[in-house]
Scaffold this active site. Structure first.
Site, PDB file in Angstrom:
ATOM      1  CG  ASP A 117      -3.781 -19.370   0.288  1.00  0.00           C
ATOM      2  OD1 ASP A 117      -3.024 -19.132   1.237  1.00  0.00           O
ATOM      3  OD2 ASP A 117      -3.432 -20.065  -0.681  1.00  0.00           O
ATOM      4  CG  ASP A 137     -13.875  -5.009   4.414  1.00  0.00           C
ATOM      5  OD1 ASP A 137     -13.346  -4.257   5.259  1.00  0.00           O
ATOM      6  OD2 ASP A 137     -14.491  -4.586   3.419  1.00  0.00           O
ATOM      7  CG  ASP A 185      -7.895  -2.991   3.303  1.00  0.00           C
ATOM      8  OD1 ASP A 185      -8.913  -2.798   4.001  1.00  0.00           O
ATOM      9  OD2 ASP A 185      -7.660  -2.348   2.269  1.00  0.00           O
ATOM     10  CE  LYS A 238       0.007 -17.441  -1.363  1.00  0.00           C
ATOM     11  NZ  LYS A 238      -0.934 -18.583  -1.339  1.00  0.00           N
ATOM     12  CE1 TYR A 285      -3.391  -2.609  -0.040  1.00  0.00           C
ATOM     13  CE2 TYR A 285      -4.499  -1.275   1.588  1.00  0.00           C
ATOM     14  CZ  TYR A 285      -4.509  -2.317   0.693  1.00  0.00           C
ATOM     15  OH  TYR A 285      -5.658  -3.056   0.533  1.00  0.00           O
TER      16      TYR A 285
END
Ligand code: NAI
Length: 343
Positions: free
Chosen positions: A212, A240, A236, A177, A125
């Site tokens: 994942d 959610d 992020d 990851k 980001y």
């Protein structure tokens, strides 16, 4: 003389002013001693003076070191850079704390009590992005650079681990990851494992999971997690996801904590599809205000606010449409304020 706490108030865009009004009504009923300095940002800043992050807004936060913020609109693709990202950078708000707690029982997932701690300044980001034009196509190739540092990872992980100890969390899970992005997210994993071994071993359980698999596990059995700590982009997305486990974005608050300031907000955006209709759920911002009260050591008022939200939803059964109810923002706020006044 009553002691007041200077704080910046950014009503924001879309449903922002509606949910900010509801939150101010609740804070007034609690007699929270904030001395608000109202400032613009986002689209409201562009409309007012051509700047999505006006100097006056930055000056105000520099002075107060404390802000309550409505959502800010950011154009997708082109346009100006996210004012949220710029605020995080400007005030080094490196930790994003996003709790997800079931308040309305009987949903798809019951009794959720999870917190996502997201690194807020680094990773993918940082905005180092560009296109390479080829054969007349200006967007033939898109490139982005991610940067995670040892120091940035460490201070975020330290914040998360300290918060886990202070709030009695039993387990912390590092989400990464590192099997594919071996350097970019490997450094975060490696730093977390090392920090735990040296300073936190035995104070809580530490686990690691690939992003994942984490997404799948959260949907199948979210109760196996307690605190998730992760890099910017994954955090992020996961925040959610966990908001969805407790009834949606209308229930998810967030705190951006840093070296120079703390900014409290809802996880959700400006919801342009319902803006101006008076039907937004103000609870996410109300819960963010409760986090702000805790941050300012007004724990009694924070608890009174959380209790009043619970009672309004579960005893009075006053709920907005996103929670399956029929109340609009004003009706919910009225019921909440009377709960606070009579509490
Ligand atoms: P969004 O979070 O604004 O909306 C997603 C969906 O959730 C919409 O259907 C919306 O109506 C619903 N929703 C969100 N909050 C709600 C509430 N309090 N009550 C009832 N329903 C609610 O996400 P979207 O549409 O992707 O983004 C809109 C704008 O917000 C964009 O410009 C985006 O950049 C910005 N944004 C700002 C954030 C911030 O300031 N922290 C965070 C996320 C997005």
């Amino acid at each position: 003389m009553t002691h007041t706490i200077p704080a910046t108030l950014i009503p924001g865009d879309g449903i922002g002013p509606e949910i900010v009004d509801a939150t101010l009504a609740a804070l007034d009923a609690l007699q929270a001693p904030f001395d608000w300095d109202r400032q613009a940002a986002g689209l409201a800043g562009v409309v007012a003076g051509g700047d999505p992050l006006p100097a006056a807004t930055l000056d105000s936060i520099r002075r107060t070191r404390l802000a309550l913020k409505g959502p800010l609109e950011t154009p997708s693709g082109g346009g100006y850079r996210s004012s949220n990202v710029r605020l995080r950078e400007e005030f080094q708000l490196y930790a994003n704390l996003r709790p997800a707690l079931t308040i309305v029982p009987g949903g798809r997932y019951d009794k959720i009590d999870l917190v996502v701690v997201r690194e807020n300044l680094e990773g993918l980001y940082i905005g180092h992005e560009h296109y390479i034009p080829i054969d007349g196509d200006p967007h033939a190739v898109a490139m982005a650079t991610g940067v995670n540092t040892r120091q940035g990872s460490r201070r975020l992980l330290e914040f998360a681990f300290n918060n886990a100890v202070a709030t009695g969390r039993k387990k912390v899970t590092i989400v990464h990851k590192a099997n594919i992005m071996k350097a970019l997210t490997g450094i975060f994993l490696e730093t977390g494992l090392d920090l735990y071994e040296k300073k936190y071993k035995g104070r809580f359980e530490l686990d690691t999971v690939i992003i994942d698999a984490c997404a799948m596990k959260l949907v199948l059995n979210p109760w196996q997690f307690d605190m998730l700590v992760t890099t910017n982009l994954f955090g992020d997305i996961l925040s959610d996801l966990v908001a969805g486990l407790v009834g949606g974005l209308g229930m998810a608050p967030g705190a951006n904590i840093g070296v120079d300031a703390a900014i409290f907000e809802a996880v959700h955006g400006s919801a342009p599809d319902i803006a101006g209709k008076g039907i937004a759920n103000p609870i996410a911002l109300l819960l963010a205000a409760a986090m702000m009260l805790d941050h300012c050591r007004m724990h009694d008022k924070a608890t009174r606010l959380r209790t009043a939200i619970d009672e309004t939803l579960n005893i009075d059964k006053v709920r907005t449409g996103d929670l399956g109810g029929s109340a609009n923002t004003a009706a919910f706020t009225k019921a909440l304020v009377s709960r606070i006044a009579n509490g």
